[in-house]
Scaffold this active site. Structure first.
Site, PDB file in Angstrom:
ATOM      1  N   ASP A   4     -10.648   2.401  17.845  1.00 23.54           N
ATOM      2  CA  ASP A   4     -11.660   2.269  16.790  1.00 23.54           C
ATOM      3  C   ASP A   4     -12.002   3.668  16.261  1.00 23.54           C
ATOM      4  O   ASP A   4     -12.394   4.540  17.042  1.00 23.54           O
ATOM      5  CB  ASP A   4     -12.899   1.611  17.431  1.00 23.54           C
ATOM      6  N   ASP A  19      -6.908   4.632   5.032  1.00 23.52           N
ATOM      7  CA  ASP A  19      -6.821   3.519   4.078  1.00 23.52           C
ATOM      8  C   ASP A  19      -7.687   2.376   4.613  1.00 23.52           C
ATOM      9  O   ASP A  19      -7.385   1.206   4.418  1.00 23.52           O
ATOM     10  CB  ASP A  19      -5.343   3.100   3.962  1.00 23.52           C
ATOM     11  N   LYS A  60      -9.595   5.904   1.186  1.00 20.89           N
ATOM     12  CA  LYS A  60      -9.894   4.820   0.241  1.00 20.89           C
ATOM     13  C   LYS A  60     -11.405   4.688   0.075  1.00 20.89           C
ATOM     14  O   LYS A  60     -12.147   4.760   1.051  1.00 20.89           O
ATOM     15  CB  LYS A  60      -9.322   3.518   0.798  1.00 20.89           C
ATOM     16  N   SER A  77       0.823  -1.221   0.000  1.00 19.26           N
ATOM     17  CA  SER A  77       0.000   0.000   0.000  1.00 19.26           C
ATOM     18  C   SER A  77       0.851   1.263   0.000  1.00 19.26           C
ATOM     19  O   SER A  77       0.386   2.327  -0.409  1.00 19.26           O
ATOM     20  CB  SER A  77      -0.900   0.087   1.238  1.00 19.26           C
ATOM     21  N   ASP A 127      -5.348   2.419  14.630  1.00 17.12           N
ATOM     22  CA  ASP A 127      -5.883   1.173  14.053  1.00 17.12           C
ATOM     23  C   ASP A 127      -6.453   0.289  15.155  1.00 17.12           C
ATOM     24  O   ASP A 127      -6.048   0.380  16.312  1.00 17.12           O
ATOM     25  CB  ASP A 127      -4.805   0.400  13.283  1.00 17.12           C
ATOM     26  N   GLY A 177       1.238  -0.375   8.764  1.00 14.34           N
ATOM     27  CA  GLY A 177       1.978   0.871   8.953  1.00 14.34           C
ATOM     28  C   GLY A 177       2.786   1.374   7.775  1.00 14.34           C
ATOM     29  O   GLY A 177       3.630   2.240   7.947  1.00 14.34           O
ATOM     30  N   SER A 178       2.508   0.892   6.552  1.00 16.69           N
ATOM     31  CA  SER A 178       3.345   1.363   5.439  1.00 16.69           C
ATOM     32  C   SER A 178       3.073   2.839   5.116  1.00 16.69           C
ATOM     33  O   SER A 178       3.979   3.577   4.735  1.00 16.69           O
ATOM     34  CB  SER A 178       3.175   0.480   4.205  1.00 16.69           C
ATOM     35  N   TRP A 179       1.824   3.308   5.287  1.00 17.83           N
ATOM     36  CA  TRP A 179       1.554   4.741   5.041  1.00 17.83           C
ATOM     37  C   TRP A 179       2.271   5.579   6.101  1.00 17.83           C
ATOM     38  O   TRP A 179       2.842   6.624   5.802  1.00 17.83           O
ATOM     39  CB  TRP A 179       0.043   5.037   5.052  1.00 17.83           C
TER      40      TRP A 179
HETATM   41  C1  LIG Z   1      -5.684  -2.004   4.193  1.00 19.07           C
HETATM   42  S1  LIG Z   1      -5.316  -1.958   5.890  1.00 19.07           S
HETATM   43  C2  LIG Z   1      -4.411  -0.458   6.018  1.00 19.07           C
HETATM   44  C3  LIG Z   1      -3.025  -0.535   5.456  1.00 19.07           C
HETATM   45  C4  LIG Z   1      -2.147   0.632   5.871  1.00 19.07           C
HETATM   46  N1  LIG Z   1      -2.563   1.852   5.227  1.00 19.07           N
HETATM   47  C5  LIG Z   1      -0.693   0.388   5.543  1.00 19.07           C
HETATM   48  O1  LIG Z   1      -0.193   1.070   4.659  1.00 19.07           O
HETATM   49  O2  LIG Z   1      -0.060  -0.455   6.178  1.00 19.07           O
HETATM   50  C6  LIG Z   1      -6.898  -1.546   6.580  1.00 19.07           C
HETATM   51  C7  LIG Z   1      -6.853  -1.375   8.081  1.00 19.07           C
HETATM   52  O3  LIG Z   1      -8.118  -0.829   8.496  1.00 19.07           O
HETATM   53  C8  LIG Z   1      -8.251  -1.150   9.867  1.00 19.07           C
HETATM   54  N2  LIG Z   1      -9.614  -0.852  10.357  1.00 19.07           N
HETATM   55  C9  LIG Z   1     -10.798  -1.354   9.902  1.00 19.07           C
HETATM   56  N3  LIG Z   1     -11.820  -0.844  10.630  1.00 19.07           N
HETATM   57  C10 LIG Z   1     -11.276  -0.003  11.562  1.00 19.07           C
HETATM   58  C11 LIG Z   1     -11.818   0.806  12.585  1.00 19.07           C
HETATM   59  N4  LIG Z   1     -13.134   0.847  12.814  1.00 19.07           N
HETATM   60  N5  LIG Z   1     -10.985   1.530  13.359  1.00 19.07           N
HETATM   61  C12 LIG Z   1      -9.640   1.477  13.154  1.00 19.07           C
HETATM   62  N6  LIG Z   1      -9.066   0.736  12.177  1.00 19.07           N
HETATM   63  C13 LIG Z   1      -9.856   0.004  11.386  1.00 19.07           C
HETATM   64  C14 LIG Z   1      -7.901  -2.638   9.866  1.00 19.07           C
HETATM   65  O4  LIG Z   1      -7.575  -3.081  11.171  1.00 19.07           O
HETATM   66  C15 LIG Z   1      -6.721  -2.684   8.885  1.00 19.07           C
HETATM   67  O5  LIG Z   1      -5.493  -2.698   9.579  1.00 19.07           O
END
Ligand SMILES: C[S@@+](CC[C@H](N)C(=O)[O-])C[C@H]1O[C@@H](n2cnc3c(N)ncnc32)[C@H](O)[C@@H]1O
Length: 303
Positions: free
Chosen positions: A96, A121, A161, A25, A80, A53-55
Protein backbone atom coordinates in the site's frame (compact mmCIF):
# COMPACT_ATOMS: atom_id res chain seq x y z
CA UNK A 1 -31.38 2.15 -27.76
CA UNK A 2 -27.78 3.11 -28.44
CA UNK A 3 -25.09 0.69 -29.42
CA UNK A 4 -23.83 -1.51 -26.65
CA UNK A 5 -20.14 -1.55 -25.71
CA UNK A 6 -19.98 -4.99 -27.34
CA UNK A 7 -20.60 -3.45 -30.76
CA UNK A 8 -18.16 -0.58 -30.45
CA UNK A 9 -14.52 -0.74 -29.43
CA UNK A 10 -12.01 1.74 -28.08
CA UNK A 11 -9.12 2.16 -30.54
CA UNK A 12 -6.40 2.41 -27.87
CA UNK A 13 -7.72 -0.75 -26.20
CA UNK A 14 -7.42 -2.61 -29.48
CA UNK A 15 -3.97 -1.14 -30.21
CA UNK A 16 -2.75 -2.11 -26.71
CA UNK A 17 -3.66 -5.74 -27.43
CA UNK A 18 -2.03 -5.65 -30.86
CA UNK A 19 1.22 -4.20 -29.49
CA UNK A 20 1.33 -6.41 -26.38
CA UNK A 21 0.61 -3.81 -23.66
CA UNK A 22 -1.29 -5.03 -20.61
CA UNK A 23 -3.48 -1.90 -20.54
CA UNK A 24 -4.29 1.05 -22.81
CA UNK A 25 -2.67 3.30 -20.12
CA UNK A 26 0.71 2.47 -21.73
CA UNK A 27 -0.05 5.05 -24.43
CA UNK A 28 -0.49 7.78 -21.81
CA UNK A 29 3.06 7.30 -20.51
CA UNK A 30 4.44 6.94 -24.05
CA UNK A 31 2.79 10.20 -25.13
CA UNK A 32 3.92 12.02 -21.96
CA UNK A 33 7.45 10.83 -22.70
CA UNK A 34 7.24 12.06 -26.31
CA UNK A 35 6.44 15.52 -24.96
CA UNK A 36 8.77 15.70 -21.95
CA UNK A 37 11.58 13.16 -22.63
CA UNK A 38 10.97 11.73 -19.18
CA UNK A 39 13.35 8.78 -19.48
CA UNK A 40 16.52 10.68 -20.42
CA UNK A 41 19.41 9.68 -18.08
CA UNK A 42 17.02 7.69 -15.91
CA UNK A 43 18.34 4.52 -14.21
CA UNK A 44 16.27 4.06 -11.04
CA UNK A 45 12.51 4.26 -11.36
CA UNK A 46 9.55 3.79 -9.02
CA UNK A 47 6.20 2.96 -10.62
CA UNK A 48 3.51 3.51 -7.95
CA UNK A 49 0.06 1.95 -8.36
CA UNK A 50 1.45 -0.11 -11.20
CA UNK A 51 -0.94 -3.06 -11.77
CA UNK A 52 -1.60 -4.64 -14.21
CA UNK A 53 1.74 -3.23 -15.36
CA UNK A 54 1.58 -1.45 -18.71
CA UNK A 55 3.63 1.53 -17.41
CA UNK A 56 6.21 -0.92 -16.05
CA UNK A 57 6.29 -2.61 -19.47
CA UNK A 58 7.00 0.79 -21.09
CA UNK A 59 9.73 1.49 -18.52
CA UNK A 60 11.28 -1.96 -18.90
CA UNK A 61 11.35 -1.68 -22.67
CA UNK A 62 12.89 1.80 -22.50
CA UNK A 63 15.57 1.12 -19.88
CA UNK A 64 16.65 -2.37 -20.92
CA UNK A 65 15.86 -2.65 -24.64
CA UNK A 66 16.17 0.92 -25.97
CA UNK A 67 18.85 2.27 -23.61
CA UNK A 68 20.46 -1.19 -23.28
CA UNK A 69 21.13 -0.92 -19.55
CA UNK A 70 22.01 -4.16 -17.79
CA UNK A 71 19.91 -5.28 -14.84
CA UNK A 72 22.72 -4.07 -12.56
CA UNK A 73 22.76 -0.61 -14.10
CA UNK A 74 19.02 0.07 -14.03
CA UNK A 75 16.33 -0.78 -11.51
CA UNK A 76 12.54 -0.50 -11.70
CA UNK A 77 10.31 -1.03 -8.67
CA UNK A 78 6.56 -1.44 -9.24
CA UNK A 79 4.18 -1.13 -6.27
CA UNK A 80 0.49 -2.01 -6.15
CA UNK A 81 -2.14 -3.35 -3.77
CA UNK A 82 -2.86 -5.99 -6.41
CA UNK A 83 -0.43 -8.76 -7.31
CA UNK A 84 1.35 -8.32 -10.64
CA UNK A 85 2.60 -10.90 -13.12
CA UNK A 86 6.42 -10.49 -13.46
CA UNK A 87 7.95 -8.16 -16.08
CA UNK A 88 11.58 -8.31 -17.21
CA UNK A 89 13.83 -6.29 -14.88
CA UNK A 90 10.97 -5.04 -12.70
CA UNK A 91 10.83 -5.80 -8.98
CA UNK A 92 7.20 -5.96 -7.95
CA UNK A 93 5.99 -5.13 -4.47
CA UNK A 94 2.45 -5.92 -3.38
CA UNK A 95 2.03 -3.06 -0.93
CA UNK A 96 0.00 0.00 0.00
CA UNK A 97 1.61 3.30 -1.03
CA UNK A 98 -0.12 5.05 1.87
CA UNK A 99 1.80 2.87 4.35
CA UNK A 100 5.23 4.15 5.50
CA UNK A 101 6.71 0.63 5.54
CA UNK A 102 6.40 0.61 1.74
CA UNK A 103 9.04 3.36 1.61
CA UNK A 104 11.48 1.23 3.58
CA UNK A 105 10.95 -1.70 1.20
CA UNK A 106 11.58 0.46 -1.89
CA UNK A 107 14.71 2.00 -0.33
CA UNK A 108 16.02 -1.50 0.42
CA UNK A 109 15.65 -2.51 -3.22
CA UNK A 110 17.58 0.60 -4.32
CA UNK A 111 20.25 -0.06 -1.68
CA UNK A 112 19.72 3.44 -0.29
CA UNK A 113 20.35 5.15 -3.68
CA UNK A 114 17.79 7.81 -4.70
CA UNK A 115 15.36 7.40 -7.61
CA UNK A 116 15.68 9.43 -10.82
CA UNK A 117 12.02 9.19 -11.72
CA UNK A 118 8.83 8.40 -9.78
CA UNK A 119 5.46 7.96 -11.46
CA UNK A 120 2.01 7.19 -10.12
CA UNK A 121 -1.07 6.24 -12.10
CA UNK A 122 -3.02 5.57 -8.91
CA UNK A 123 -6.77 5.54 -8.70
CA UNK A 124 -8.76 4.37 -5.67
CA UNK A 125 -11.86 2.23 -6.10
CA UNK A 126 -14.69 4.58 -7.01
CA UNK A 127 -17.53 4.72 -4.48
CA UNK A 128 -19.85 6.86 -6.58
CA UNK A 129 -19.97 9.50 -3.83
CA UNK A 130 -18.35 12.36 -5.71
CA UNK A 131 -16.86 14.29 -2.77
CA UNK A 132 -15.52 11.14 -1.16
CA UNK A 133 -13.97 9.94 -4.44
CA UNK A 134 -12.28 13.32 -4.95
CA UNK A 135 -10.96 13.27 -1.39
CA UNK A 136 -9.58 9.69 -1.73
CA UNK A 137 -7.85 10.56 -4.99
CA UNK A 138 -6.30 13.67 -3.42
CA UNK A 139 -5.04 11.58 -0.48
CA UNK A 140 -3.52 9.05 -2.86
CA UNK A 141 -1.62 11.80 -4.70
CA UNK A 142 -0.43 13.20 -1.38
CA UNK A 143 0.83 9.75 -0.37
CA UNK A 144 2.63 9.40 -3.70
CA UNK A 145 4.16 12.84 -3.15
CA UNK A 146 5.26 11.93 0.39
CA UNK A 147 7.07 8.84 -0.90
CA UNK A 148 8.53 10.87 -3.75
CA UNK A 149 10.04 13.51 -1.47
CA UNK A 150 11.79 10.70 0.44
CA UNK A 151 12.96 8.80 -2.64
CA UNK A 152 13.67 11.25 -5.45
CA UNK A 153 17.10 12.73 -6.15
CA UNK A 154 17.36 16.54 -6.40
CA UNK A 155 16.60 17.45 -10.01
CA UNK A 156 14.48 14.28 -10.47
CA UNK A 157 11.04 14.06 -12.08
CA UNK A 158 7.63 13.10 -10.65
CA UNK A 159 4.57 12.31 -12.78
CA UNK A 160 1.15 11.53 -11.30
CA UNK A 161 -2.41 11.14 -12.40
CA UNK A 162 -4.77 13.82 -11.14
CA UNK A 163 -8.40 14.71 -11.58
CA UNK A 164 -8.85 18.39 -12.19
CA UNK A 165 -11.39 18.99 -9.45
CA UNK A 166 -12.16 22.03 -7.31
CA UNK A 167 -8.99 21.99 -5.17
CA UNK A 168 -6.46 21.44 -7.90
CA UNK A 169 -4.98 24.95 -7.48
CA UNK A 170 -3.82 24.00 -4.00
CA UNK A 171 -1.97 20.96 -5.33
CA UNK A 172 -0.28 23.06 -8.04
CA UNK A 173 0.78 25.54 -5.34
CA UNK A 174 2.19 22.79 -3.14
CA UNK A 175 4.03 21.13 -6.00
CA UNK A 176 5.56 24.33 -7.28
CA UNK A 177 7.23 24.74 -3.89
CA UNK A 178 8.96 21.43 -4.40
CA UNK A 179 9.73 21.41 -8.14
CA UNK A 180 11.23 23.90 -10.61
CA UNK A 181 8.48 23.34 -13.15
CA UNK A 182 4.95 21.95 -12.82
CA UNK A 183 2.88 21.26 -15.93
CA UNK A 184 -0.58 19.76 -16.25
CA UNK A 185 -0.55 17.44 -19.26
CA UNK A 186 -3.33 15.67 -21.08
CA UNK A 187 -2.16 12.84 -23.35
CA UNK A 188 -4.27 12.25 -26.42
CA UNK A 189 -4.97 8.69 -25.24
CA UNK A 190 -6.66 10.03 -22.07
CA UNK A 191 -10.35 10.44 -22.79
CA UNK A 192 -11.27 14.04 -23.49
CA UNK A 193 -14.51 13.54 -21.63
CA UNK A 194 -12.64 12.60 -18.41
CA UNK A 195 -11.25 15.04 -15.83
CA UNK A 196 -8.10 12.91 -15.78
CA UNK A 197 -4.79 14.62 -16.48
CA UNK A 198 -1.17 14.19 -15.36
CA UNK A 199 1.02 16.53 -13.40
CA UNK A 200 4.55 16.52 -14.71
CA UNK A 201 6.87 17.92 -12.03
CA UNK A 202 10.40 18.56 -13.25
CA UNK A 203 13.48 19.42 -11.17
CA UNK A 204 12.87 18.28 -7.59
CA UNK A 205 14.24 20.87 -5.15
CA UNK A 206 14.08 19.59 -1.56
CA UNK A 207 13.13 22.42 0.82
CA UNK A 208 16.09 23.82 2.69
CA UNK A 209 16.14 22.77 6.34
CA UNK A 210 13.38 20.18 5.85
CA UNK A 211 14.22 16.49 5.84
CA UNK A 212 11.28 14.38 4.67
CA UNK A 213 10.83 11.38 6.92
CA UNK A 214 7.85 9.06 6.89
CA UNK A 215 6.64 7.89 10.28
CA UNK A 216 3.79 5.60 11.20
CA UNK A 217 0.77 7.50 12.57
CA UNK A 218 1.78 10.82 11.02
CA UNK A 219 -0.83 12.49 8.84
CA UNK A 220 0.09 13.97 5.48
CA UNK A 221 -0.33 17.45 6.95
CA UNK A 222 2.07 16.68 9.81
CA UNK A 223 4.51 15.18 7.34
CA UNK A 224 4.64 18.36 5.24
CA UNK A 225 4.90 20.61 8.28
CA UNK A 226 8.12 22.57 7.91
CA UNK A 227 8.22 22.04 4.16
CA UNK A 228 6.31 25.27 3.73
CA UNK A 229 4.14 23.97 0.94
CA UNK A 230 0.74 25.36 1.66
CA UNK A 231 -1.92 23.83 3.88
CA UNK A 232 0.16 23.28 7.04
CA UNK A 233 2.37 26.37 7.18
CA UNK A 234 1.18 28.82 4.67
CA UNK A 235 -2.48 29.56 5.25
CA UNK A 236 -2.30 32.52 2.94
CA UNK A 237 -1.73 30.08 0.10
CA UNK A 238 -4.42 27.73 1.30
CA UNK A 239 -7.06 30.42 1.11
CA UNK A 240 -5.79 31.61 -2.28
CA UNK A 241 -7.40 35.02 -1.72
CA UNK A 242 -5.98 36.94 -4.61
CA UNK A 243 -6.36 35.46 -8.09
CA UNK A 244 -3.06 37.12 -9.04
CA UNK A 245 -1.30 34.99 -6.43
CA UNK A 246 -2.73 31.74 -7.70
CA UNK A 247 -0.32 29.21 -9.11
CA UNK A 248 -1.77 28.17 -12.42
CA UNK A 249 0.03 25.29 -14.05
CA UNK A 250 0.53 25.41 -17.81
CA UNK A 251 -1.76 22.99 -19.60
CA UNK A 252 -0.29 20.95 -22.42
CA UNK A 253 -2.10 18.50 -24.66
CA UNK A 254 0.40 15.88 -25.75
CA UNK A 255 0.58 13.11 -28.29
CA UNK A 256 0.78 13.43 -32.05
CA UNK A 257 -2.19 15.11 -33.70
CA UNK A 258 -2.30 12.16 -36.07
CA UNK A 259 -2.83 9.84 -33.08
CA UNK A 260 -6.30 8.40 -32.79
CA UNK A 261 -8.99 10.17 -30.79
CA UNK A 262 -9.45 8.45 -27.41
CA UNK A 263 -13.16 9.20 -27.35
CA UNK A 264 -13.71 7.60 -30.72
CA UNK A 265 -14.73 4.00 -31.13
CA UNK A 266 -14.91 1.82 -34.18
CA UNK A 267 -17.60 -0.60 -35.12
CA UNK A 268 -16.71 -4.25 -35.13
CA UNK A 269 -16.38 -5.85 -38.49
CA UNK A 270 -18.99 -8.60 -38.44
CA UNK A 271 -17.28 -10.62 -41.19
CA UNK A 272 -15.79 -14.08 -40.69
CA UNK A 273 -12.25 -12.73 -41.17
CA UNK A 274 -12.46 -10.73 -37.91
CA UNK A 275 -9.63 -11.72 -35.54
CA UNK A 276 -10.47 -11.70 -31.85
CA UNK A 277 -7.44 -10.93 -29.69
CA UNK A 278 -7.09 -12.34 -26.18
CA UNK A 279 -6.13 -9.99 -23.35
CA UNK A 280 -2.33 -9.58 -23.14
CA UNK A 281 -2.32 -10.53 -19.47
CA UNK A 282 -5.19 -12.22 -17.68
CA UNK A 283 -5.92 -10.69 -14.23
CA UNK A 284 -3.66 -12.31 -11.61
CA UNK A 285 -6.10 -12.21 -8.76
CA UNK A 286 -9.22 -10.32 -9.80
CA UNK A 287 -11.63 -9.12 -7.08
CA UNK A 288 -14.47 -11.00 -8.82
CA UNK A 289 -12.67 -14.35 -8.24
CA UNK A 290 -14.09 -14.68 -4.73
CA UNK A 291 -17.60 -13.89 -5.97
CA UNK A 292 -17.30 -16.61 -8.62
CA UNK A 293 -16.09 -19.12 -6.02
CA UNK A 294 -18.96 -18.19 -3.71
CA UNK A 295 -21.41 -18.58 -6.58
CA UNK A 296 -20.00 -22.03 -7.39
CA UNK A 297 -20.36 -23.06 -3.74
CA UNK A 298 -23.92 -21.76 -3.71
CA UNK A 299 -23.02 -19.17 -1.05
CA UNK A 300 -24.43 -16.31 -3.10
CA UNK A 301 -28.14 -16.33 -2.39
CA UNK A 302 -30.61 -13.80 -3.68
CA UNK A 303 -32.73 -12.49 -0.81
C1 LIG B 1 -5.32 2.73 -13.30
S1 LIG B 1 -4.59 1.44 -12.40
C2 LIG B 1 -2.90 1.60 -12.85
C3 LIG B 1 -2.59 1.15 -14.24
C4 LIG B 1 -1.11 0.98 -14.50
N1 LIG B 1 -0.43 2.25 -14.54
C5 LIG B 1 -0.84 0.26 -15.80
O1 LIG B 1 -0.34 0.90 -16.71
O2 LIG B 1 -1.11 -0.94 -15.89
C6 LIG B 1 -4.65 2.08 -10.75
C7 LIG B 1 -4.00 1.16 -9.74
O3 LIG B 1 -3.91 1.87 -8.49
C8 LIG B 1 -3.79 0.89 -7.49
N2 LIG B 1 -3.93 1.48 -6.14
C9 LIG B 1 -4.98 2.19 -5.63
N3 LIG B 1 -4.71 2.55 -4.35
C10 LIG B 1 -3.48 2.06 -4.04
C11 LIG B 1 -2.67 2.10 -2.88
N4 LIG B 1 -3.09 2.71 -1.77
N5 LIG B 1 -1.47 1.49 -2.90
C12 LIG B 1 -1.04 0.85 -4.02
N6 LIG B 1 -1.76 0.79 -5.16
C13 LIG B 1 -2.96 1.38 -5.19
C14 LIG B 1 -4.93 -0.06 -7.86
O4 LIG B 1 -4.76 -1.32 -7.24
C15 LIG B 1 -4.82 -0.10 -9.39
O5 LIG B 1 -4.11 -1.25 -9.81
Amino acid sequence: MGKSSKDKRDLYYRRAKEEGWRARSAFKLLQLNEQFQLFKDVKRVVDLCAAPGSWSQVLSRELYQTQKNSHDEAKIVAVDLQPMTPIDGVTTLQADITHPKTLVKIMDIFGGEPADFVCSDGAPDVTGLHDLDEYLQAQLILSALQLTTCLLKPGGTFVAKIFRGRDIDLLYAQLSYLFDKVVCAKPRSSRGTSLEAFIVCIGYKPREGWTPKLELNKSAEEFFEGANIGRSDNLKFFELPDPEERVIANFIACGDLSDVDSDATYTLDASESRVVLDPVQMPTSPPYKLALEMKRRGDLVRR
